[in-house]
Design an enzyme around this catalytic site. Structure first.
Site, PDB file in Angstrom:
ATOM      1  CG  LEU A  91      -2.217   1.047   1.219  1.00  0.00           C
ATOM      2  CD1 LEU A  91      -3.226   1.046   0.300  1.00  0.00           C
ATOM      3  CD2 LEU A  91      -2.827   0.743   2.271  1.00  0.00           C
ATOM      4  CG  ASP A 116       9.052  10.374  11.714  1.00  0.00           C
ATOM      5  OD1 ASP A 116       9.906  11.459  11.334  1.00  0.00           O
ATOM      6  OD2 ASP A 116       9.522   9.369  11.189  1.00  0.00           O
TER       7      ASP A 116
END
Length: 534
Positions: free
Chosen positions: A131, A288
């Protein structure tokens, strides 16, 4: 230097030559002595075919070929569209979740090895084609036998040797910089690389990421601002993570967000509030936050909710760091530059002999221009450069424990510029910080902290008593000391002094630290014991 590290350097050189990155470097306006280095590169004297690639594509492909550390650097750069030309920023955005995947059959084999069962035995559906794919892992869509739609994240094979080689060179460069440059020593490059080493290796452990995601989900349980997908712990291993599949719009897909009439101003403001909530309320922040890890729910566009994934890198602050940062930001928002300067001196970030007035003036010169402007009019790149100049002038040291926080701030700013350029970051953050500081010194919070400290007093008193008895009682065969033959008047006097000093220290401490002042409690406990003992 190990042979593998030397081979890695040659590999980096080959990539630079292949994608003609040296041409990009020397096209910049460089000092003559740096531009003259092109004469020392032997390959520049050889005929080379022109590349039919844009400069952005060349840079992206080079970082992609060099591996996870370079890819993450490109991801960070992609969020700073204010510092990069648009064509380069657009290419680097592909590094966020469009890195070429590794062989899907290898991914399936690794998943089955980690889970100890065939994919068909665990999932009713498993999509072999990934994906998404990023620097450290790739993701496959699947459905559990129980019917839940999930994603399966699997770590890329063979990463550790490449990362170890890159880190070896980073450490070599950092140590060399510290040896030859006093300015570099103030930035603690070796400590920074050491912190990054721990961070990147932690990111390879998906069990750690699963634990981080579970904690972040609990922190924002029921929140309208952010949603974190559920982790399915029965199917999580060090190299495999199974979690709830989410459906949303990538935060940088501005056209789709506009089509569903998303309130972009509220979205940007909630992003700032989420960041400050993670840092100050929870002391646990997603570190992040590049756009590939952030989505927006499609449920309530008029009250947009973020969806956060990929919690492999998180940061936290100690209470001391939280308090220090809060006081600095609070003084900064109030434009109390003298207080900011004094806090830097008190904390030891600059030498104690620093002249307060000069330091205050330098900070004012750097910070004052950024107020009362929308985010689009503030160049934080220039501000950071001027702050570094101030740092060198006053020998201010960079604190390595705040590097992750600084990196996250850069990501937040870059994202804010894209979502709502007119956002005033400071007016959005200031009310939250003021509310947090009021809560820190509220009677309820003080009583809670006091109760937790009081519970420790008996244990602390016992430890103090045992220590003082060992110090005051002579060995069995040793003659008693002269002061021990006199009714212990000296110890009682010492106890009175400790009681007075402890009370003064506790009463005079600042509100944010009074209830956590261990020296005051230690002095009070020791003084009380010495005064009442027989």
């Amino acid at each position: 230097m190990k042979l593998l590290a030397v081979r890695r350097l040659l590999r980096i050189q080959r990539v630079v030559i292949r994608y003609r990155l040296d041409d990009l470097l020397f096209d910049l306006p460089l000092p003559w002595w740096l531009a003259s280095l092109r004469l020392l590169m032997p390959w520049r004297w050889l005929p080379r075919k022109p590349l039919d690639l844009s400069r952005g594509a060349r840079l992206r492909l080079a970082l992609q070929d060099l591996g996870p550390i370079f890819i993450k650097f490109g991801q960070l750069l992609s969020t700073r569209r204010d510092l990069l030309p648009a064509d380069i920023a657009d290419e680097l955005m592909l590094l966020q979740d469009r890195v070429p995947p590794f062989d899907p059959q290898k991914a399936v084999a690794l998943i089955e090895e980690q889970l100890g069962a065939k994919v068909g035995e665990i999932f009713s559906r498993f999509d072999v084609e990934p994906l998404a794919s990023a620097s450290v892992a790739q993701v496959h869509a699947a459905r559990l036998k129980s019917g839940e739609e999930v994603v399966v994240k699997v770590v890329r094979p063979g990463l550790k040797p490449v990362i170890a080689q890159d880190l070896a060179w980073l450490f070599l460069i950092a140590r060399g910089a510290e040896r030859v440059s006093a300015d570099a020593r103030l930035l603690h490059p070796v400590d920074v690389v050491s912190d990054y080493e721990k961070t990147i290796y932690d990111e390879l452990d998906l069990l750690r990421e699963a634990a981080n995601a579970s904690q972040l989900r609990r922190n924002f349980e029921g929140s309208d601002m952010m949603y974190v997908p559920q982790v399915y712990w029965d199917w999580c291993r060090p190299k495999v993570l199974v979690m709830e599949r989410i459906y949303g719009i990538q935060v940088t897909d501005l056209e789709t967000l506009a089509d569903q009439r998303t309130d972009m101003k509220m979205l940007a403001e909630r992003g700032v509030e989420i960041f400050f909530t993670q840092v100050f309320r929870d002391s646990f922040f997603h570190a992040d936050m590049h756009p590939g890890n952030i989505f927006v729910s499609t449920v309530k566009p008029w009250s947009p909710q973020y969806i956060a994934i990929d919690c492999g890198i998180v940061g936290s602050l100690t209470p001391k760091d939280q308090d220090y940062l809060a006081r600095n930001l609070f003084a900064f928002f109030k434009r109390d530059y003298r207080r900011v300067a004094q806090l830097h001196i008190d904390s030891g970030w600059v030498p104690a002999q620093t002249k307060l007035n000069e330091f205050e003036a330098a900070i004012r010169t750097v910070c004052e221009p950024i107020f009362e402007k929308p985010l689009k009019d503030i160049s934080f790149g220039q501000v950071l450069m001027r702050l570094f100049q101030t740092a060198r002038r006053f020998n201010m040291e960079v604190q390595p424990q705040l590097v992750l926080l600084q990196k996250t701030l850069l990501n937040i700013e870059g994202l804010g510029r894209q979502l709502y350029p007119d956002l005033d970051l400071w007016s959005t953050a200031q009310p939250f910080l003021e509310r947090w500081m009021r809560e820190r010194v509220s009677p309820k919070t003080l009583l809670q902290n006091l109760h937790s400290q009081v519970e420790q007093v008996p244990h602390l008193a016992n430890m103090t008593r045992d220590l003082l008895e060992r110090m005051s009682q002579p060995h069995r065969n040793d003659p008693p000391a002269p002061w021990q033959q006199q009714d212990h008047w000296a110890l009682r006097l010492l106890g009175a002094v400790l009681l007075g000093g402890g009370a003064t220290l506790a009463a005079g401490a600042e509100p944010l630290t009074a209830v956590t002042s261990w020296p005051a409690w230690l002095m009070l406990a020791a003084g009380l014991y010495l005064v009442v003992r027989r």
